[in-house]
Write an enzyme that holds these catalytic residues in place. Structure first.
Site, short mmCIF file in Angstrom:
data_model
loop_
_atom_site.label_atom_id
_atom_site.label_comp_id
_atom_site.label_asym_id
_atom_site.label_seq_id
_atom_site.Cartn_x
_atom_site.Cartn_y
_atom_site.Cartn_z
N CYS A 126 3.72 8.02 -5.98
CA CYS A 126 3.19 7.67 -7.70
C CYS A 126 2.33 9.44 -7.83
O CYS A 126 2.07 10.38 -6.31
CB CYS A 126 1.99 7.05 -7.75
SG CYS A 126 1.65 6.61 -9.66
N CYS A 169 -0.78 9.70 -9.30
CA CYS A 169 -2.11 9.49 -9.85
C CYS A 169 -2.87 10.29 -8.66
O CYS A 169 -4.05 10.70 -8.46
CB CYS A 169 -2.75 8.19 -9.89
SG CYS A 169 -2.03 7.06 -8.42
N CYS A 190 -0.29 8.34 -13.51
CA CYS A 190 0.03 8.47 -12.26
C CYS A 190 1.86 9.22 -12.93
O CYS A 190 2.91 8.88 -12.73
CB CYS A 190 0.60 6.60 -12.55
SG CYS A 190 -0.64 5.55 -11.87
N LYS A 192 3.06 -4.99 -11.88
CA LYS A 192 1.62 -4.72 -11.28
C LYS A 192 0.36 -4.54 -12.54
O LYS A 192 1.55 -4.40 -13.74
CB LYS A 192 1.59 -3.45 -10.62
CG LYS A 192 0.58 -2.83 -10.69
CD LYS A 192 1.07 -1.59 -10.31
CE LYS A 192 -0.21 -1.05 -9.96
NZ LYS A 192 -0.16 0.54 -9.30
N ARG A 221 -9.85 3.06 -5.92
CA ARG A 221 -9.24 4.35 -5.98
C ARG A 221 -10.73 4.93 -6.10
O ARG A 221 -10.48 6.55 -5.99
CB ARG A 221 -9.87 4.60 -7.67
CG ARG A 221 -8.69 3.69 -8.52
CD ARG A 221 -8.99 3.66 -9.95
NE ARG A 221 -7.08 2.59 -10.43
CZ ARG A 221 -7.33 2.37 -11.52
NH1 ARG A 221 -8.78 2.31 -12.49
NH2 ARG A 221 -6.19 1.45 -12.18
N ARG A 274 -4.86 2.82 -17.64
CA ARG A 274 -3.83 2.47 -17.37
C ARG A 274 -2.94 1.65 -17.57
O ARG A 274 -1.27 0.79 -17.69
CB ARG A 274 -3.62 2.14 -15.44
CG ARG A 274 -3.92 3.09 -15.20
CD ARG A 274 -3.33 2.85 -13.39
NE ARG A 274 -4.28 4.04 -12.30
CZ ARG A 274 -4.05 6.03 -12.20
NH1 ARG A 274 -3.96 5.87 -12.89
NH2 ARG A 274 -5.06 6.07 -11.38
N LYS A 284 1.33 -7.25 -8.26
CA LYS A 284 -0.03 -6.61 -7.05
C LYS A 284 -0.31 -7.12 -8.60
O LYS A 284 -0.27 -6.62 -10.06
CB LYS A 284 0.56 -5.33 -6.88
CG LYS A 284 -0.30 -4.51 -7.71
CD LYS A 284 -0.12 -3.65 -6.89
CE LYS A 284 -0.84 -2.29 -6.75
NZ LYS A 284 -1.15 -0.85 -6.43
N SER A 297 -7.28 -4.22 -3.45
CA SER A 297 -8.84 -3.38 -3.07
C SER A 297 -9.56 -4.89 -3.40
O SER A 297 -10.52 -4.73 -2.30
CB SER A 297 -8.46 -2.37 -2.82
OG SER A 297 -8.86 -1.24 -4.80
N TYR A 339 -5.03 -5.16 3.55
CA TYR A 339 -6.24 -4.70 4.14
C TYR A 339 -6.27 -5.04 5.13
O TYR A 339 -7.19 -5.21 6.16
CB TYR A 339 -7.05 -4.24 3.95
CG TYR A 339 -6.09 -3.38 2.09
CD1 TYR A 339 -6.66 -3.66 0.82
CD2 TYR A 339 -6.49 -1.90 2.38
CE1 TYR A 339 -6.41 -3.36 -0.28
CE2 TYR A 339 -6.06 -0.98 1.39
CZ TYR A 339 -6.11 -1.23 0.08
OH TYR A 339 -5.22 -1.25 -1.14
N1 LIG Z 1 -0.45 3.86 -8.38
C1 LIG Z 1 -1.42 3.05 -9.14
C2 LIG Z 1 -2.53 2.85 -7.43
C3 LIG Z 1 -2.59 1.30 -7.97
C4 LIG Z 1 -4.29 0.89 -8.36
C5 LIG Z 1 -4.49 2.21 -9.71
O1 LIG Z 1 -3.98 1.48 -10.60
O2 LIG Z 1 -4.72 2.97 -9.35
C6 LIG Z 1 -3.10 0.76 -6.31
C7 LIG Z 1 -1.83 1.01 -5.49
N2 LIG Z 1 -0.33 1.49 -5.03
C8 LIG Z 1 -4.46 0.52 -5.99
C9 LIG Z 1 -3.84 -0.58 -4.88
C10 LIG Z 1 -4.99 -1.31 -4.00
O3 LIG Z 1 -6.32 -1.40 -4.66
O4 LIG Z 1 -5.26 -1.70 -3.53
ZN LIG Z 2 -0.53 6.02 -9.75
#
Ligand SMILES: NCC[C@H](CC(=O)O)[C@@H](CN)CCC(=O)O
Ligand SMILES: [Zn+2]
Length: 329
Positions: free
Chosen positions: A122, A124, A132, A199, A209, A221, A252, A279, A318
């Site tokens: 990505c 971002c 992203c 997602k 983040r 997003r 996700k 997360s 995690y």
């Molecule tokens: N590329 C986006 C990252 C995205 C979260 C976001 O929208 O910032 C995920 C990572 N692939 C977050 C994963 C997480 O929260 O654990």
């Molecule tokens: Zn991203």
């Protein structure tokens, strides 16, 4: 004879309760997220992600070595460039050969040749605006340029030795772009494309983040991650990514999207489905356990059993280090 309506005999014993599980949690289904910093001496506890750290390359090996000795099979890498001027409009530093992801890949491959390495793909974490993809003046996503850039990053990660690229950008057409770029680079035969196909934009990525310094500077997003109520849209995205050549499907977040995971298991039944316990979901369980609402280990098993029931074969979690211990007991 009286047909019994008694079911209890079938699960009266811990072993027979285990027999009722169609799928058991095993070590080899866990994929562990690693945050790799561009400060080699970093070993930084991430406040909002209990027990998780950001790792510099000089501190990473002993940590990973211990997990590998406990049965870790696979990691997914997230680069965290702390150096602020590493960020620009197009995320140029994402595939910097001296960047955290490429350097970590080479280091890990050198020391743990058997460790299966996924790289989240990505922009971002590397863009000045924190989105992203690449943006138009009006802040909307420049689709063609974004997917070309993301495909280039994926190919460079694969060239550096990454086994699997996982595009988490959610921008339309990036899977096809990545797959054809890997074919052109003659890398498609040995690189797994693991698309985050379903997602959702929501409120569950905050701790990530914080960890990855990847929050969007302006806006959100919602224009490129799916709306949380959009089950039909998710089904269409699943079909779309299969047609574009993905080798697996990531759903996700997970806990709040088990219906979508079940849809994926049906629509993409010939593909490995991966649940990403994000997360916010992870931090939520820790917070609840801290407040005495539940027991951490018990609730971790209960939530992760849900992903298996819904049809996941793999879990990005995690909790991976904990499960490597718990599944050895
Ligand atoms: N590329 C986006 C990252 C995205 C979260 C976001 O929208 O910032 C995920 C990572 N692939 C977050 C994963 C997480 O929260 O654990
Ligand atoms: Zn991203």
């Amino acid at each position: 004879t009286q047909i019994s309506s008694i079911l209890a005999g079938g699960y009266a014993n811990p072993l027979t309760r285990e027999w009722q599980h169609e799928r058991q949690l095993t070590k080899n289904m866990f994929i562990y997220p690693l945050f790799i910093s561009d400060n080699d001496e970093d070993e930084f506890l991430i406040e909002s992600l209990p027990g998780q750290k950001r790792w510099g390359l000089n501190k990473l090996l002993p940590f990973v070595s211990d997990l590998v000795s406990k049965g870790l099979r696979s990691v997914i890498l997230f680069g965290v460039p702390l150096n602020p001027n590493a960020k620009d409009e197009v995320g140029s530093s994402a595939d910097d050969p001296e960047g955290p992801v490429i350097r970590a890949t080479k280091l890990l491959k050198q020391h743990f040749p058997e460790l299966y390495i996924l790289a989240d793909v990505c922009l971002c974490e590397y863009t000045s605006h924190g989105h992203c993809g690449v943006l138009y003046e009006d802040g909307t996503i420049k689709r063609k340029e974004s997917v070309k850039r993301i495909a280039a990053v994926a190919v460079n990660y694969a060239k550096a030795g990454v086994d699997c690229v996982a595009p988490s950008d959610m921008i339309d057409g990036r899977v096809r772009e990545i797959k054809s770029a890997l074919i052109d680079a003659d890398l498609a035969h040995k690189t797994f494309v693991f698309a985050y196909s379903a997602k959702f934009a929501g409120n569950l990525y905050g701790p990530f983040r914080d960890a990855a310094c990847s929050a969007p500077g302006k806006g959100d997003r919602r224009a490129y991650q799916l709306p949380s109520g959009g089950r039909g849209l998710a089904r269409r995205a699943l079909r779309r990514d299969i047609n574009e050549g993905t080798d697996g499907i990531i759903v996700k977040p997970s806990t709040f999207y088990l219906d979508v995971m079940a849809d994926a298991a049906e629509i993409c039944k010939d593909y490995p489905i991966c649940a990403y316990h994000v997360s916010g979901e992870y931090a939520m369980l820790h917070a609840a356990a801290e407040k005495g609402v539940c027991d951490l280990k018990t609730i971790a098993f209960e939530s992760h059993h849900g992903f298996l029931r819904a049809g996941a074969r793999l879990i990005i979690s995690y909790f991976t280090p904990d499960f490597l211990e718990w599944l050895s007991e």
